[in-house]
Design an enzyme around this catalytic site. Structure first.
Site, PDB file in Angstrom:
ATOM      1  N   ASN A 176      20.079  60.199  48.461  1.00  0.00           N
ATOM      2  CA  ASN A 176      18.687  60.089  48.024  1.00  0.00           C
ATOM      3  C   ASN A 176      17.884  60.980  48.976  1.00  0.00           C
ATOM      4  O   ASN A 176      17.589  60.582  50.098  1.00  0.00           O
ATOM      5  CB  ASN A 176      18.266  58.624  48.110  1.00  0.00           C
ATOM      6  N   ARG A 230      20.062  60.759  43.489  1.00  0.00           N
ATOM      7  CA  ARG A 230      18.863  60.249  42.821  1.00  0.00           C
ATOM      8  C   ARG A 230      17.948  61.445  42.571  1.00  0.00           C
ATOM      9  O   ARG A 230      17.572  62.145  43.510  1.00  0.00           O
ATOM     10  CB  ARG A 230      18.160  59.238  43.704  1.00  0.00           C
ATOM     11  N   HIS A 262      10.862  54.534  38.978  1.00  0.00           N
ATOM     12  CA  HIS A 262      11.607  53.353  39.472  1.00  0.00           C
ATOM     13  C   HIS A 262      12.666  52.908  38.458  1.00  0.00           C
ATOM     14  O   HIS A 262      13.116  51.758  38.489  1.00  0.00           O
ATOM     15  CB  HIS A 262      10.695  52.135  39.715  1.00  0.00           C
ATOM     16  N   ARG A 276      -1.379  53.518  47.066  1.00  0.00           N
ATOM     17  CA  ARG A 276      -1.812  54.159  45.806  1.00  0.00           C
ATOM     18  C   ARG A 276      -2.695  53.198  45.021  1.00  0.00           C
ATOM     19  O   ARG A 276      -2.450  51.998  45.004  1.00  0.00           O
ATOM     20  CB  ARG A 276      -0.592  54.511  44.944  1.00  0.00           C
ATOM     21  N   GLU A 298      19.661  50.324  44.300  1.00  0.00           N
ATOM     22  CA  GLU A 298      19.632  51.576  43.553  1.00  0.00           C
ATOM     23  C   GLU A 298      20.890  52.406  43.809  1.00  0.00           C
ATOM     24  O   GLU A 298      21.408  53.055  42.910  1.00  0.00           O
ATOM     25  CB  GLU A 298      18.362  52.361  43.915  1.00  0.00           C
TER      26      GLU A 298
END
Ligand code: ADP
Length: 376
Positions: A7, A65, A154, A214, A360
């Site tokens: 990743n 990823r 996601h 955010r 993940e």
């Protein structure tokens, strides 16, 4: 056979080495403050070599990823020259992520020539969104020309936890699920029978829930106001930074993006921390309620990622008052389920409420094995 999962971010490389015969993790690690990608990869592969008795050449495949697959990639793919050049064309859609993912693929090829590489996309799980969920109500001609639509992010995490929930809840083909990924970035998805039908992140990962830094949903006119030469007159970069890095829990509380800090500040009576958390859970409640409507009812609700797995207070506050809609928590089970898998709904609850730690890397590993299985 070793399978490596990478990743690659802007300043860090996370890696997990799996042994596919034993189906287990051999080594997991992180290189951070990466400035020189090639040098970081030297270090990474030197470290990995000591865990590989037969050397780097024994790595069967490397799964990456990749944040954005655009319209072109709706499932994991073996990376060949065509795929790599298509990824480069998509890169402007995710300028903060995809270039690093691509560099990771290129550095891997430099260090282990001819190794099979597989790209697993964070957007792919959302490729099943129906048209009505994909479009923004701006002129179609413009959105089509510029590729402006809801992509969703996601996806690797939502796919992992929804798959796991499907096997735990055993509900079959039509199981209606709402999955909440609450980490530094936060998103909610509505999933029917394992297929995603709605998700809160959109054209970019800025839309939807309140996040660490955010803003999530916002009237687009706020952006115009911030840019207005006769008003705030901020530059594009300043607005970008404000909405992505200085907003959310950090902007509301004035000092932290971390839910742990805000929970303890609230205990001490900090009004801004309290308001920030209230806005966070209120927005989450609105999404859960609207996805309940989208699905025509919910069979299972899943919480995952840093906040979802570890913050019982946030789960409880988001669901407060939703008992008549079928979301009935078991307060003791909720309190007791921290950082582990567990069911936190009351036995009478029509909706099963689950905490499922996300993984993940495991999903990328499984996807990599599946894709190379198809190609061998
Ligand atoms: P990322 O999205 O970067 O993978 P994580 O999923 O690890 O991040 O989530 C990180 C966030 O999870 C932290 O910013 C913090 O707000 C929250 N978090 C982690 N542990 C706890 C905890 N014990 N209680 C409440 N919040 C937590």
């Amino acid at each position: 056979m070793p399978v490596l999962v990478l990743n690659c971010g802007s300043s860090s490389i996370k890696y997990t080495l799996f042994d596919s015969e034993r189906d287990e993790v051999v080594r997991h690690g992180l290189l951070d403050r990466v400035t020189q990608y090639f040098a970081a990869f030297e270090e990474l592969f030197n470290t990995l070599e000591s865990f590989l008795p037969e050397g780097l050449g024994s790595i069967r495949a490397v799964g990456h990823r990749v944040v954005h697959g655009g319209d072109r990639f709706v499932a994991s793919r073996v990376v060949d020259d065509d795929v790599l050049s298509a990824l480069k064309e998509i890169s402007p859609l995710a300028p903060l992520h995809n270039p690093h993912n691509i560099r990771g693929i290129e550095c891997t090829a430099d260090h282990i020539p001819d190794v099979l590489q597989v790209a697993v996309f964070d957007t792919a799980f959302h490729a099943t969104l129906p048209e009505r969920a994909r479009h923004y109500a701006i002129p179609l001609q413009i959105s089509e020309l510029l590729g402006i639509r809801r992509y969703g992010f996601h996806g690797i995490s939502h796919q992992y936890v929804s798959r796991r929930a499907l096997s735990l809840a055993g509900g079959g083909e039509d199981l209606r699920m709402i999955t909440c990924h609450l980490g530094n970035g936060c998103s909610v998805s509505a999933v029917r029978g394992g297929r995603c039908v709605e998700t809160s992140m959109g054209f970019t990962p800025l839309e939807g829930l309140v996040m660490g830094t955010r803003c999530g949903d916002l009237d687009p006119a706020v952006v115009l106001q911030l840019l207005d030469p006769k008003g705030a007159d901020l530059s594009w970069d300043e607005v970008y930074g404000l909405l992505n890095h200085q907003s959310g829990l950090l902007g509301l509380s004035g000092y932290s993006s971390d839910v742990r800090d805000l929970l303890s500040a609230r205990e001490e009576g900090d009004a801004n921390a309290s308001l920030a958390l209230e806005i966070f859970t209120y927005r989450l409640k609105k999404y859960i309620g609207s996805y309940h409507a989208v699905l025509g009812g919910t069979d299972a609700l899943v919480f995952t990622a840093g906040i979802g797995e570890n913050a019982p207070a946030i789960r409880m506050e988001a669901l407060a008052g939703m008992e008549e809609m079928g979301f009935v928590l078991d307060p003791k089970a909720n309190e007791a389920t921290v950082g582990t898998e567990g069911e936190i709904s009351d036995p009478v609850s029509p909706v099963r409420i689950l905490v499922i730690p996300t993984d993940e890397d495991r999903l990328i590993y499984e996807e990599t094995l599946r894709v190379i299985g198809q190609n061998s």
